[in-house]
Design a protein around this motif. Structure first.
Motif, PDB file in Angstrom:
ATOM      1  N   ASP A  23       0.829  -1.215   0.000  1.00 28.23           N
ATOM      2  CA  ASP A  23       0.000   0.000   0.000  1.00 28.23           C
ATOM      3  C   ASP A  23       0.859   1.260   0.000  1.00 28.23           C
ATOM      4  O   ASP A  23       0.376   2.345   0.334  1.00 28.23           O
ATOM      5  N   ASN A  24       2.133   1.104  -0.383  1.00 27.75           N
ATOM      6  CA  ASN A  24       3.114   2.190  -0.464  1.00 27.75           C
ATOM      7  C   ASN A  24       3.557   2.706   0.912  1.00 27.75           C
ATOM      8  O   ASN A  24       4.214   3.753   1.000  1.00 27.75           O
ATOM      9  N   SER A  25       3.186   2.001   1.969  1.00 29.08           N
ATOM     10  CA  SER A  25       3.738   2.336   3.279  1.00 29.08           C
ATOM     11  C   SER A  25       5.232   2.083   3.269  1.00 29.08           C
ATOM     12  O   SER A  25       5.703   1.045   2.795  1.00 29.08           O
ATOM     13  N   LYS A  26       5.980   3.029   3.837  1.00 26.34           N
ATOM     14  CA  LYS A  26       7.418   2.862   3.988  1.00 26.34           C
ATOM     15  C   LYS A  26       7.769   2.936   5.464  1.00 26.34           C
ATOM     16  O   LYS A  26       7.349   3.869   6.158  1.00 26.34           O
ATOM     17  N   ILE A  27       8.534   1.951   5.937  1.00 25.01           N
ATOM     18  CA  ILE A  27       8.933   1.903   7.340  1.00 25.01           C
ATOM     19  C   ILE A  27      10.455   1.949   7.394  1.00 25.01           C
ATOM     20  O   ILE A  27      11.128   1.095   6.822  1.00 25.01           O
ATOM     21  N   THR A  28      10.973   2.946   8.125  1.00 24.79           N
ATOM     22  CA  THR A  28      12.409   3.058   8.320  1.00 24.79           C
ATOM     23  C   THR A  28      12.746   2.705   9.763  1.00 24.79           C
ATOM     24  O   THR A  28      12.214   3.319  10.703  1.00 24.79           O
ATOM     25  N   PHE A  29      13.609   1.712   9.930  1.00 25.07           N
ATOM     26  CA  PHE A  29      14.055   1.275  11.253  1.00 25.07           C
ATOM     27  C   PHE A  29      15.418   1.930  11.511  1.00 25.07           C
ATOM     28  O   PHE A  29      16.436   1.528  10.929  1.00 25.07           O
ATOM     29  N   VAL A  30      15.448   2.934  12.362  1.00 24.81           N
ATOM     30  CA  VAL A  30      16.661   3.708  12.612  1.00 24.81           C
ATOM     31  C   VAL A  30      17.648   2.853  13.421  1.00 24.81           C
ATOM     32  O   VAL A  30      17.289   2.237  14.434  1.00 24.81           O
ATOM     33  N   GLY A  31      18.894   2.811  12.960  1.00 26.66           N
ATOM     34  CA  GLY A  31      19.932   2.086  13.684  1.00 26.66           C
ATOM     35  C   GLY A  31      19.882   0.585  13.532  1.00 26.66           C
ATOM     36  O   GLY A  31      20.601  -0.126  14.240  1.00 26.66           O
ATOM     37  N   VAL A  32      19.077   0.104  12.598  1.00 26.76           N
ATOM     38  CA  VAL A  32      18.934  -1.347  12.390  1.00 26.76           C
ATOM     39  C   VAL A  32      19.407  -1.686  10.977  1.00 26.76           C
ATOM     40  O   VAL A  32      18.926  -1.093   9.998  1.00 26.76           O
ATOM     41  N   THR A  33      20.321  -2.636  10.871  1.00 28.43           N
ATOM     42  CA  THR A  33      20.819  -3.049   9.548  1.00 28.43           C
ATOM     43  C   THR A  33      20.650  -4.544   9.310  1.00 28.43           C
ATOM     44  O   THR A  33      21.059  -5.040   8.262  1.00 28.43           O
ATOM     45  N   ASN A  34      20.042  -5.238  10.259  1.00 31.14           N
ATOM     46  CA  ASN A  34      19.925  -6.700  10.117  1.00 31.14           C
ATOM     47  C   ASN A  34      18.520  -7.172  10.462  1.00 31.14           C
ATOM     48  O   ASN A  34      18.317  -7.991  11.357  1.00 31.14           O
ATOM     49  N   LEU A  35      17.516  -6.617   9.785  1.00 36.37           N
ATOM     50  CA  LEU A  35      16.139  -7.063  10.019  1.00 36.37           C
ATOM     51  C   LEU A  35      15.999  -8.552   9.711  1.00 36.37           C
ATOM     52  O   LEU A  35      16.540  -9.049   8.721  1.00 36.37           O
ATOM     53  N   LYS A  36      15.207  -9.250  10.532  1.00 34.08           N
ATOM     54  CA  LYS A  36      14.970 -10.674  10.353  1.00 34.08           C
ATOM     55  C   LYS A  36      13.478 -10.942  10.412  1.00 34.08           C
ATOM     56  O   LYS A  36      12.699 -10.120  10.944  1.00 34.08           O
TER      57      LYS A  36
END
Length: 447
Positions: A427-440
Protein backbone atom coordinates in the motif's frame (compact mmCIF):
# COMPACT_ATOMS: atom_id res chain seq x y z
CA UNK A 1 -24.04 55.09 39.09
CA UNK A 2 -27.55 56.49 38.83
CA UNK A 3 -30.21 58.04 41.05
CA UNK A 4 -33.63 56.40 40.86
CA UNK A 5 -36.58 58.43 42.13
CA UNK A 6 -39.97 57.33 43.42
CA UNK A 7 -42.97 59.16 44.78
CA UNK A 8 -42.48 60.12 48.42
CA UNK A 9 -45.11 60.36 51.13
CA UNK A 10 -47.63 63.21 50.73
CA UNK A 11 -47.03 66.13 53.07
CA UNK A 12 -49.88 68.59 53.05
CA UNK A 13 -50.75 69.39 49.46
CA UNK A 14 -47.35 68.36 48.02
CA UNK A 15 -45.63 65.07 47.28
CA UNK A 16 -41.88 64.95 47.81
CA UNK A 17 -39.31 63.22 45.63
CA UNK A 18 -37.63 60.22 47.24
CA UNK A 19 -34.22 59.28 45.79
CA UNK A 20 -32.15 56.08 45.81
CA UNK A 21 -28.59 55.74 44.49
CA UNK A 22 -27.84 52.55 42.56
CA UNK A 23 -24.68 51.28 40.86
CA UNK A 24 -24.08 48.13 38.84
CA UNK A 25 -25.92 47.40 35.59
CA UNK A 26 -28.04 44.53 36.94
CA UNK A 27 -29.07 46.44 40.04
CA UNK A 28 -29.92 49.53 37.99
CA UNK A 29 -32.14 47.53 35.63
CA UNK A 30 -34.10 46.05 38.55
CA UNK A 31 -34.26 49.45 40.28
CA UNK A 32 -35.85 51.04 37.22
CA UNK A 33 -38.43 48.25 37.08
CA UNK A 34 -39.16 48.75 40.76
CA UNK A 35 -39.56 52.53 40.39
CA UNK A 36 -41.95 52.04 37.50
CA UNK A 37 -44.03 49.54 39.46
CA UNK A 38 -44.44 51.73 42.58
CA UNK A 39 -44.73 55.04 40.72
CA UNK A 40 -48.42 55.52 41.36
CA UNK A 41 -48.73 53.90 44.77
CA UNK A 42 -49.38 55.75 48.00
CA UNK A 43 -46.21 55.92 50.13
CA UNK A 44 -45.92 55.71 53.93
CA UNK A 45 -42.97 56.92 56.03
CA UNK A 46 -41.81 54.01 58.21
CA UNK A 47 -40.49 54.48 61.74
CA UNK A 48 -37.73 52.73 63.63
CA UNK A 49 -39.01 49.70 65.53
CA UNK A 50 -42.27 47.94 64.72
CA UNK A 51 -44.25 48.83 61.62
CA UNK A 52 -47.55 47.09 60.95
CA UNK A 53 -49.21 48.24 57.77
CA UNK A 54 -51.36 47.09 54.89
CA UNK A 55 -50.07 49.93 52.77
CA UNK A 56 -48.37 49.04 49.47
CA UNK A 57 -45.26 51.21 49.80
CA UNK A 58 -43.09 52.14 52.80
CA UNK A 59 -40.18 54.62 52.90
CA UNK A 60 -37.06 54.55 55.09
CA UNK A 61 -34.89 57.69 55.25
CA UNK A 62 -33.00 57.22 58.54
CA UNK A 63 -30.70 54.59 60.03
CA UNK A 64 -31.94 51.97 62.46
CA UNK A 65 -33.88 48.72 62.58
CA UNK A 66 -37.31 48.50 60.99
CA UNK A 67 -39.45 45.50 61.91
CA UNK A 68 -42.07 45.01 59.22
CA UNK A 69 -45.38 43.40 60.11
CA UNK A 70 -48.58 43.22 58.13
CA UNK A 71 -48.65 42.95 54.36
CA UNK A 72 -46.44 45.86 53.25
CA UNK A 73 -45.25 44.85 49.76
CA UNK A 74 -42.73 47.57 48.72
CA UNK A 75 -39.97 49.17 50.81
CA UNK A 76 -37.67 51.95 49.55
CA UNK A 77 -34.55 52.97 51.47
CA UNK A 78 -33.02 56.33 50.52
CA UNK A 79 -33.43 60.07 51.09
CA UNK A 80 -35.93 62.83 50.41
CA UNK A 81 -34.72 65.29 47.80
CA UNK A 82 -33.11 65.08 44.37
CA UNK A 83 -30.00 63.27 45.73
CA UNK A 84 -29.59 60.27 47.99
CA UNK A 85 -27.68 61.20 51.16
CA UNK A 86 -28.57 58.34 53.53
CA UNK A 87 -25.38 57.20 55.27
CA UNK A 88 -26.56 55.31 58.35
CA UNK A 89 -26.96 51.54 58.51
CA UNK A 90 -30.49 50.25 58.05
CA UNK A 91 -31.91 46.82 58.94
CA UNK A 92 -35.18 45.62 57.43
CA UNK A 93 -36.58 42.76 59.54
CA UNK A 94 -39.18 40.76 57.63
CA UNK A 95 -39.37 37.78 59.98
CA UNK A 96 -42.83 38.77 61.26
CA UNK A 97 -44.19 40.02 57.94
CA UNK A 98 -47.34 38.31 56.71
CA UNK A 99 -46.94 39.30 53.06
CA UNK A 100 -46.24 36.56 50.55
CA UNK A 101 -44.03 38.80 48.43
CA UNK A 102 -42.05 41.98 49.11
CA UNK A 103 -39.84 44.22 46.97
CA UNK A 104 -36.99 46.23 48.53
CA UNK A 105 -34.91 48.95 46.88
CA UNK A 106 -32.11 50.24 49.11
CA UNK A 107 -29.58 53.00 48.48
CA UNK A 108 -27.69 53.37 51.74
CA UNK A 109 -24.03 54.40 51.70
CA UNK A 110 -23.60 52.70 55.08
CA UNK A 111 -25.24 49.51 53.82
CA UNK A 112 -28.63 47.86 54.22
CA UNK A 113 -29.40 44.53 55.89
CA UNK A 114 -32.47 42.44 55.06
CA UNK A 115 -33.61 39.66 57.39
CA UNK A 116 -35.94 37.51 55.29
CA UNK A 117 -38.80 35.45 56.64
CA UNK A 118 -40.92 32.92 54.77
CA UNK A 119 -41.92 35.31 51.98
CA UNK A 120 -40.51 35.64 48.46
CA UNK A 121 -39.29 38.88 47.02
CA UNK A 122 -36.80 41.18 45.32
CA UNK A 123 -33.87 42.89 47.05
CA UNK A 124 -31.85 45.55 45.23
CA UNK A 125 -28.85 46.78 47.23
CA UNK A 126 -27.85 49.88 45.32
CA UNK A 127 -24.73 51.15 47.10
CA UNK A 128 -22.73 50.35 50.21
CA UNK A 129 -21.91 46.97 51.74
CA UNK A 130 -25.24 45.17 51.92
CA UNK A 131 -26.36 42.00 53.67
CA UNK A 132 -29.20 39.69 52.75
CA UNK A 133 -29.92 37.00 55.34
CA UNK A 134 -32.29 34.33 54.10
CA UNK A 135 -30.83 31.24 55.80
CA UNK A 136 -33.59 28.77 56.61
CA UNK A 137 -36.21 30.73 54.69
CA UNK A 138 -38.42 29.02 52.14
CA UNK A 139 -39.23 31.88 49.79
CA UNK A 140 -37.74 32.54 46.38
CA UNK A 141 -35.78 35.77 45.87
CA UNK A 142 -34.24 37.86 43.14
CA UNK A 143 -31.22 39.70 44.57
CA UNK A 144 -28.96 42.24 42.86
CA UNK A 145 -26.28 44.34 44.52
CA UNK A 146 -23.99 47.14 43.40
CA UNK A 147 -20.27 47.64 43.74
CA UNK A 148 -19.93 47.15 47.49
CA UNK A 149 -18.65 44.13 49.38
CA UNK A 150 -21.91 42.31 49.98
CA UNK A 151 -22.93 39.26 52.02
CA UNK A 152 -25.78 37.21 50.59
CA UNK A 153 -27.15 34.14 52.35
CA UNK A 154 -29.81 32.66 50.11
CA UNK A 155 -33.00 30.97 51.21
CA UNK A 156 -33.94 27.35 50.57
CA UNK A 157 -36.24 28.52 47.79
CA UNK A 158 -35.18 29.32 44.24
CA UNK A 159 -32.89 32.34 44.19
CA UNK A 160 -31.50 34.50 41.40
CA UNK A 161 -28.45 36.44 42.58
CA UNK A 162 -26.38 39.06 40.77
CA UNK A 163 -23.43 40.29 42.80
CA UNK A 164 -21.73 43.52 41.78
CA UNK A 165 -18.01 44.05 41.21
CA UNK A 166 -17.01 44.02 44.89
CA UNK A 167 -15.69 41.17 47.02
CA UNK A 168 -18.92 39.38 47.80
CA UNK A 169 -19.68 36.39 50.03
CA UNK A 170 -22.55 34.34 48.61
CA UNK A 171 -23.93 31.27 50.37
CA UNK A 172 -26.63 29.27 48.62
CA UNK A 173 -29.47 27.25 50.10
CA UNK A 174 -30.99 23.95 49.07
CA UNK A 175 -33.18 25.24 46.24
CA UNK A 176 -32.45 25.90 42.59
CA UNK A 177 -30.14 28.89 42.39
CA UNK A 178 -28.71 31.05 39.60
CA UNK A 179 -25.74 33.31 40.35
CA UNK A 180 -24.07 35.96 38.22
CA UNK A 181 -20.73 36.87 39.79
CA UNK A 182 -19.21 40.14 38.58
CA UNK A 183 -16.78 40.58 41.46
CA UNK A 184 -14.04 38.62 43.17
CA UNK A 185 -16.45 36.49 45.12
CA UNK A 186 -16.54 33.57 47.51
CA UNK A 187 -19.49 31.37 46.57
CA UNK A 188 -20.58 28.34 48.58
CA UNK A 189 -23.44 26.02 47.73
CA UNK A 190 -23.21 22.31 48.47
CA UNK A 191 -26.86 21.30 48.84
CA UNK A 192 -28.82 23.00 46.05
CA UNK A 193 -28.90 22.75 42.28
CA UNK A 194 -26.79 25.68 41.22
CA UNK A 195 -25.83 27.54 38.06
CA UNK A 196 -22.98 30.01 38.52
CA UNK A 197 -21.60 32.37 35.88
CA UNK A 198 -18.25 33.99 36.64
CA UNK A 199 -17.34 37.18 34.78
CA UNK A 200 -15.25 39.00 37.40
CA UNK A 201 -12.41 36.49 37.85
CA UNK A 202 -10.30 35.49 40.88
CA UNK A 203 -13.29 33.99 42.69
CA UNK A 204 -13.43 31.00 45.06
CA UNK A 205 -16.36 28.67 44.32
CA UNK A 206 -17.40 25.51 46.16
CA UNK A 207 -20.50 23.74 44.85
CA UNK A 208 -22.20 20.39 45.24
CA UNK A 209 -23.66 17.87 42.81
CA UNK A 210 -25.54 18.74 39.60
CA UNK A 211 -23.92 22.15 39.31
CA UNK A 212 -23.38 24.19 36.16
CA UNK A 213 -20.44 26.58 36.08
CA UNK A 214 -19.82 29.05 33.26
CA UNK A 215 -16.38 30.59 33.69
CA UNK A 216 -16.16 33.60 31.40
CA UNK A 217 -13.12 35.00 33.20
CA UNK A 218 -9.79 33.79 34.56
CA UNK A 219 -7.94 32.80 37.75
CA UNK A 220 -11.01 31.27 39.36
CA UNK A 221 -10.78 28.35 41.79
CA UNK A 222 -13.82 26.08 41.46
CA UNK A 223 -14.79 22.78 43.08
CA UNK A 224 -17.97 20.85 42.30
CA UNK A 225 -19.74 17.55 42.93
CA UNK A 226 -20.89 14.70 40.74
CA UNK A 227 -22.85 15.21 37.52
CA UNK A 228 -21.63 18.79 37.18
CA UNK A 229 -20.84 20.61 33.94
CA UNK A 230 -18.16 23.29 33.60
CA UNK A 231 -17.58 25.66 30.72
CA UNK A 232 -14.01 26.54 31.54
CA UNK A 233 -12.20 29.87 31.48
CA UNK A 234 -8.47 30.54 31.41
CA UNK A 235 -5.76 30.06 34.05
CA UNK A 236 -8.39 28.69 36.43
CA UNK A 237 -8.45 25.59 38.65
CA UNK A 238 -11.27 23.04 38.62
CA UNK A 239 -11.67 20.18 41.06
CA UNK A 240 -14.35 17.50 40.72
CA UNK A 241 -15.13 15.82 44.04
CA UNK A 242 -17.81 13.47 42.73
CA UNK A 243 -18.09 10.28 40.72
CA UNK A 244 -18.23 11.92 37.30
CA UNK A 245 -18.40 15.39 35.73
CA UNK A 246 -17.54 17.26 32.51
CA UNK A 247 -15.21 20.19 31.83
CA UNK A 248 -15.45 21.85 28.39
CA UNK A 249 -13.03 24.30 26.81
CA UNK A 250 -10.65 26.47 28.75
CA UNK A 251 -6.98 27.29 28.32
CA UNK A 252 -4.01 26.93 30.65
CA UNK A 253 -6.24 25.48 33.35
CA UNK A 254 -5.51 22.98 36.12
CA UNK A 255 -8.16 20.26 36.16
CA UNK A 256 -8.37 17.51 38.78
CA UNK A 257 -10.89 14.85 39.83
CA UNK A 258 -11.16 12.24 42.56
CA UNK A 259 -13.45 10.13 40.36
CA UNK A 260 -14.05 9.97 36.61
CA UNK A 261 -13.97 13.01 34.36
CA UNK A 262 -14.65 14.05 30.77
CA UNK A 263 -12.58 16.92 29.36
CA UNK A 264 -13.62 18.35 25.98
CA UNK A 265 -11.75 20.82 23.72
CA UNK A 266 -9.42 22.18 26.37
CA UNK A 267 -6.12 23.79 25.38
CA UNK A 268 -2.80 23.54 27.23
CA UNK A 269 -4.34 22.17 30.41
CA UNK A 270 -2.81 20.21 33.27
CA UNK A 271 -5.15 17.30 34.04
CA UNK A 272 -4.97 14.87 36.96
CA UNK A 273 -7.72 12.27 37.42
CA UNK A 274 -7.77 9.44 39.94
CA UNK A 275 -10.36 7.45 37.99
CA UNK A 276 -11.09 7.23 34.27
CA UNK A 277 -10.50 10.21 31.99
CA UNK A 278 -12.22 10.78 28.66
CA UNK A 279 -10.31 13.47 26.76
CA UNK A 280 -11.84 14.74 23.51
CA UNK A 281 -10.30 17.07 20.91
CA UNK A 282 -7.89 18.89 23.18
CA UNK A 283 -5.04 21.01 21.81
CA UNK A 284 -1.88 22.73 22.96
CA UNK A 285 0.77 21.60 25.44
CA UNK A 286 -1.31 19.37 27.70
CA UNK A 287 -0.29 17.12 30.60
CA UNK A 288 -2.42 14.13 31.66
CA UNK A 289 -2.17 11.78 34.61
CA UNK A 290 -5.08 9.38 35.06
CA UNK A 291 -5.96 5.98 36.42
CA UNK A 292 -7.03 5.14 32.88
CA UNK A 293 -7.49 7.50 29.97
CA UNK A 294 -9.17 7.44 26.57
CA UNK A 295 -7.77 10.28 24.48
CA UNK A 296 -9.03 11.49 21.13
CA UNK A 297 -6.60 14.10 19.87
CA UNK A 298 -6.82 17.13 17.63
CA UNK A 299 -4.41 19.13 15.51
CA UNK A 300 -1.68 20.97 17.43
CA UNK A 301 -1.96 18.69 20.45
CA UNK A 302 1.33 18.31 22.32
CA UNK A 303 0.50 15.74 24.98
CA UNK A 304 2.65 14.64 27.90
CA UNK A 305 1.49 11.55 29.79
CA UNK A 306 2.59 11.01 33.38
CA UNK A 307 1.62 8.63 36.16
CA UNK A 308 1.17 4.87 36.07
CA UNK A 309 -2.19 4.48 34.34
CA UNK A 310 -3.15 2.78 31.10
CA UNK A 311 -3.65 5.27 28.26
CA UNK A 312 -5.46 4.82 24.94
CA UNK A 313 -4.71 7.50 22.33
CA UNK A 314 -6.55 7.83 19.02
CA UNK A 315 -5.17 10.47 16.67
CA UNK A 316 -7.22 12.83 14.56
CA UNK A 317 -6.54 15.31 11.77
CA UNK A 318 -3.58 17.64 12.01
CA UNK A 319 -0.14 17.24 13.52
CA UNK A 320 0.05 15.76 17.02
CA UNK A 321 2.72 14.77 19.51
CA UNK A 322 2.14 12.26 22.30
CA UNK A 323 4.87 11.40 24.79
CA UNK A 324 4.69 8.86 27.61
CA UNK A 325 8.41 9.28 28.37
CA UNK A 326 7.52 10.40 31.92
CA UNK A 327 4.97 7.62 32.45
CA UNK A 328 5.40 4.25 34.11
CA UNK A 329 2.09 3.08 32.67
CA UNK A 330 1.13 1.58 29.32
CA UNK A 331 0.35 3.47 26.12
CA UNK A 332 -1.80 2.11 23.30
CA UNK A 333 -1.60 4.71 20.52
CA UNK A 334 -3.24 4.85 17.09
CA UNK A 335 -1.89 7.62 14.87
CA UNK A 336 -4.25 9.73 12.76
CA UNK A 337 -4.12 11.43 9.38
CA UNK A 338 -1.57 14.14 10.16
CA UNK A 339 2.10 14.04 10.98
CA UNK A 340 2.36 12.21 14.30
CA UNK A 341 5.13 11.78 16.85
CA UNK A 342 4.33 9.10 19.42
CA UNK A 343 6.75 8.23 22.20
CA UNK A 344 6.21 5.34 24.58
CA UNK A 345 7.30 5.11 28.19
CA UNK A 346 8.42 2.50 30.69
CA UNK A 347 5.58 0.10 29.92
CA UNK A 348 5.14 -2.38 27.09
CA UNK A 349 3.48 -0.05 24.60
CA UNK A 350 1.54 -0.54 21.36
CA UNK A 351 2.13 2.11 18.70
CA UNK A 352 0.06 1.90 15.50
CA UNK A 353 0.66 4.09 12.45
CA UNK A 354 -2.22 5.89 10.71
CA UNK A 355 -2.69 7.22 7.20
CA UNK A 356 -0.36 10.15 7.82
CA UNK A 357 3.37 10.13 8.42
CA UNK A 358 4.51 9.07 11.88
CA UNK A 359 7.61 8.91 14.04
CA UNK A 360 7.30 6.12 16.59
CA UNK A 361 9.49 5.66 19.67
CA UNK A 362 8.93 2.68 21.94
CA UNK A 363 10.56 4.27 24.95
CA UNK A 364 12.38 2.54 27.76
CA UNK A 365 9.97 -0.37 28.06
CA UNK A 366 10.76 -3.77 26.58
CA UNK A 367 8.51 -5.77 24.27
CA UNK A 368 6.89 -2.82 22.53
CA UNK A 369 4.63 -3.59 19.58
CA UNK A 370 4.74 -1.38 16.48
CA UNK A 371 1.95 -2.03 13.99
CA UNK A 372 0.38 -1.14 10.63
CA UNK A 373 -3.03 -2.18 9.34
CA UNK A 374 -3.50 -2.34 5.59
CA UNK A 375 -6.41 -0.06 4.73
CA UNK A 376 -5.57 2.45 7.44
CA UNK A 377 -1.89 2.99 6.62
CA UNK A 378 -0.02 4.25 3.54
CA UNK A 379 2.30 6.85 5.05
CA UNK A 380 6.00 7.06 5.83
CA UNK A 381 6.92 5.71 9.26
CA UNK A 382 10.13 6.09 11.22
CA UNK A 383 10.79 3.80 14.19
CA UNK A 384 13.54 5.41 16.20
CA UNK A 385 14.46 2.70 18.70
CA UNK A 386 13.30 -0.62 17.29
CA UNK A 387 16.62 -2.27 18.04
CA UNK A 388 16.83 -1.05 21.65
CA UNK A 389 14.99 -4.05 23.14
CA UNK A 390 15.04 -7.67 22.00
CA UNK A 391 11.32 -7.98 22.63
CA UNK A 392 10.24 -5.26 20.18
CA UNK A 393 8.05 -6.52 17.31
CA UNK A 394 6.69 -5.05 14.08
CA UNK A 395 3.13 -6.22 13.37
CA UNK A 396 1.85 -6.14 9.79
CA UNK A 397 -1.87 -6.86 9.67
CA UNK A 398 -4.00 -7.68 6.61
CA UNK A 399 -1.04 -7.54 4.21
CA UNK A 400 -1.06 -11.30 3.62
CA UNK A 401 2.70 -11.51 4.06
CA UNK A 402 2.41 -14.82 5.87
CA UNK A 403 1.57 -16.41 2.50
CA UNK A 404 3.82 -17.30 -0.44
CA UNK A 405 7.00 -16.03 1.19
CA UNK A 406 5.54 -12.52 1.24
CA UNK A 407 7.61 -11.26 4.16
CA UNK A 408 10.79 -12.75 2.71
CA UNK A 409 10.14 -10.87 -0.51
CA UNK A 410 9.73 -7.58 1.39
CA UNK A 411 12.99 -8.15 3.26
CA UNK A 412 14.84 -9.04 0.08
CA UNK A 413 13.84 -5.63 -1.33
CA UNK A 414 14.79 -3.63 1.74
CA UNK A 415 17.09 -0.62 1.51
CA UNK A 416 19.98 -0.23 3.94
CA UNK A 417 21.58 3.21 4.07
CA UNK A 418 23.26 5.32 6.70
CA UNK A 419 22.88 2.58 9.29
CA UNK A 420 19.08 2.43 8.80
CA UNK A 421 16.81 -0.06 7.04
CA UNK A 422 13.70 0.83 5.03
CA UNK A 423 11.04 -1.56 3.75
CA UNK A 424 8.09 -0.81 1.48
CA UNK A 425 4.69 -2.53 1.57
CA UNK A 426 2.01 -3.10 -1.04
CA UNK A 427 0.00 0.00 0.00
CA UNK A 428 3.11 2.19 -0.46
CA UNK A 429 3.74 2.34 3.28
CA UNK A 430 7.42 2.86 3.99
CA UNK A 431 8.93 1.90 7.34
CA UNK A 432 12.41 3.06 8.32
CA UNK A 433 14.06 1.27 11.25
CA UNK A 434 16.66 3.71 12.61
CA UNK A 435 19.93 2.09 13.68
CA UNK A 436 18.93 -1.35 12.39
CA UNK A 437 20.82 -3.05 9.55
CA UNK A 438 19.92 -6.70 10.12
CA UNK A 439 16.14 -7.06 10.02
CA UNK A 440 14.97 -10.67 10.35
CA UNK A 441 11.68 -12.45 9.93
CA UNK A 442 11.62 -12.99 13.71
CA UNK A 443 11.28 -9.21 14.14
CA UNK A 444 7.78 -9.39 12.62
CA UNK A 445 4.37 -10.75 13.53
CA UNK A 446 1.84 -11.26 10.70
CA UNK A 447 -1.87 -11.83 10.23
Amino acid sequence: MAVVTVQGASQGSSTNIFSVTVDGARAQALANQYASAVGGSSALDLVQGANVSTNQHGLVDAGGTYSIGGSLSNITVGSYGPTDTLNAAVTIDLTTSTTSSVNILAGDWAGATVLAGSQSGVFIGGVGDNTFSGTGGSGSWSIATGDGNDTINGTNGNNTIAGGVGNNLITLGSGTNTVLSEGQDTIKGTSGTNTVTLIGGSSQVSLGANSTIIDAAQNNNVSFGTNSYVTAGSASSYFSTGATSTVVGGANDTVAATGNLQVVRGSANNISVSGALSFLNGTGSTTISAGTSTIFGAGALNLQLTGSGTNLFVGNEGNETVSAASSTGVLHAFAGTGNETIIGGAGADTLVGGTGNATLVGGTGAANLFALNKGSAGGNYTIQDFGSAAGNLMALYQYGLQNNNGLQSVLQNETVAGGNTTIQLSDNSKITFVGVTNLKASNFTLS
